[in-house]
Motif scaffolding. Sequence first.
Motif, PDB file in Angstrom:
ATOM      1  N   SER A 160       0.827  -1.207   0.000  1.00 29.59           N
ATOM      2  CA  SER A 160       0.000   0.000   0.000  1.00 29.59           C
ATOM      3  C   SER A 160       0.863   1.260   0.000  1.00 29.59           C
ATOM      4  CB  SER A 160      -0.932   0.002   1.215  1.00 29.59           C
ATOM      5  OG  SER A 160      -0.201  -0.016   2.426  1.00 29.59           O
ATOM      6  N   TYR A 185      -9.753  -0.686  -1.750  1.00 30.10           N
ATOM      7  CA  TYR A 185      -8.734  -0.014  -0.942  1.00 30.10           C
ATOM      8  C   TYR A 185      -7.551   0.415  -1.808  1.00 30.10           C
ATOM      9  CZ  TYR A 185      -5.003   0.571   2.518  1.00 30.10           C
ATOM     10  OH  TYR A 185      -3.948   1.059   3.258  1.00 30.10           O
ATOM     11  N   LYS A 294      -2.594   2.752   6.748  1.00 27.40           N
ATOM     12  CA  LYS A 294      -3.838   2.191   7.269  1.00 27.40           C
ATOM     13  C   LYS A 294      -3.509   1.475   8.572  1.00 27.40           C
ATOM     14  CE  LYS A 294      -7.762  -0.788   6.106  1.00 27.40           C
ATOM     15  NZ  LYS A 294      -8.345  -1.691   5.089  1.00 27.40           N
ATOM     16  N   ASP A 296      -4.670  -0.813  11.672  1.00 28.11           N
ATOM     17  CA  ASP A 296      -5.705  -1.763  12.085  1.00 28.11           C
ATOM     18  C   ASP A 296      -6.166  -1.462  13.502  1.00 28.11           C
ATOM     19  OD1 ASP A 296      -6.891  -4.749  11.614  1.00 28.11           O
ATOM     20  OD2 ASP A 296      -6.251  -4.501  13.682  1.00 28.11           O
ATOM     21  N   GLY A 321      -4.199  -3.802   8.220  1.00 27.92           N
ATOM     22  CA  GLY A 321      -3.432  -2.591   8.423  1.00 27.92           C
ATOM     23  C   GLY A 321      -2.362  -2.796   9.474  1.00 27.92           C
TER      24      GLY A 321
END
Length: 327
Positions: A160, A185, A294, A296, A321
Amino acid sequence: MKAAYINQTGPAENIIVGQLPDPTPTGSQVLVRMRAASVNPIDTYVRSGLAAPPNMPLPFIIGSDLAGVIAAVGPQAKKLKAGDRVWGANQGILGRQGTFSELAAIDESWLYAMPEHVSDEQAAALALVGITSHVGLVEHAHLQPGETVLVNGGSGGVGSTVIQMARAIGATVIATTSGPEKMEYCRTLGANHVLDYRHDDVPKRVAELTGGVDVWWETSWMPNFDAIFASMKHRGRVILIAGRTSRVEFPVGAFYTKCLSLHGFAMFLTPVEVQRQAAEQIGKWLDAGKLHAKIDRVASLDDAAELHRLQEASDSGAIRGKLVVKI
């Protein structure tokens, strides 16, 4: 000080949360009052013994990433001063103590100025994955604006970040992942095209979308080199960052007839100045809002063992994440 540490390598149950003596900075070290740290796969490898150095100090504090404030400086520290907000990685490995503690003595060469409007949690979550992504894309792949990058595993922590960084550089990004939620995402991160590797014929779709990729970023432990090489343009570059114990087939002919290059690297073994250059650019992107981790969950030091168990179960979808500790 309170810390999460081990007295011997082994399972997550070996992690102890308790009191250890406050460290004292020496030489060019500074004393950092920790505000946040995060969990990475390498942390579990060190704790388990898979990647433990022969000179590991015991008790050993776990963790590699950090964000915090300078509390004091050693006699030879010249770049930082008390009160500076900093972030960094590269701790908890190669004989250095980790970051899951209220205080840490860290050489100032591994610390970077925190952008004013960036949270401690974001900085800690992006430290290792950010430097890894920049070193791979810039130092090894020499990614240029207008080129095309495929990120295999685009919804993961590194993947990511690679998507966001490649877009910030000016590249077209193809991401692969699994399932509608992860695909969406990747789109929110800026991926131009997203493929589901479980159903899509990736080389065929890449040919239809772009005619081939200049850079393939591989996050899987078991890379499929037939599919990778079939997706590449001539003189393409393949980046490998995983697969410590992997053994896979390698189609030599497809590799050399396309004049490809293969780059494997461990971020922790990257020269300190190269990492600093990466960190300086990351700071600018963070300040401009071009990078975001991101997360979690945000937990406490008391949850350290559970966070390690979750990280080790990440392939099963246990987390979405980064796992962050607020200290």
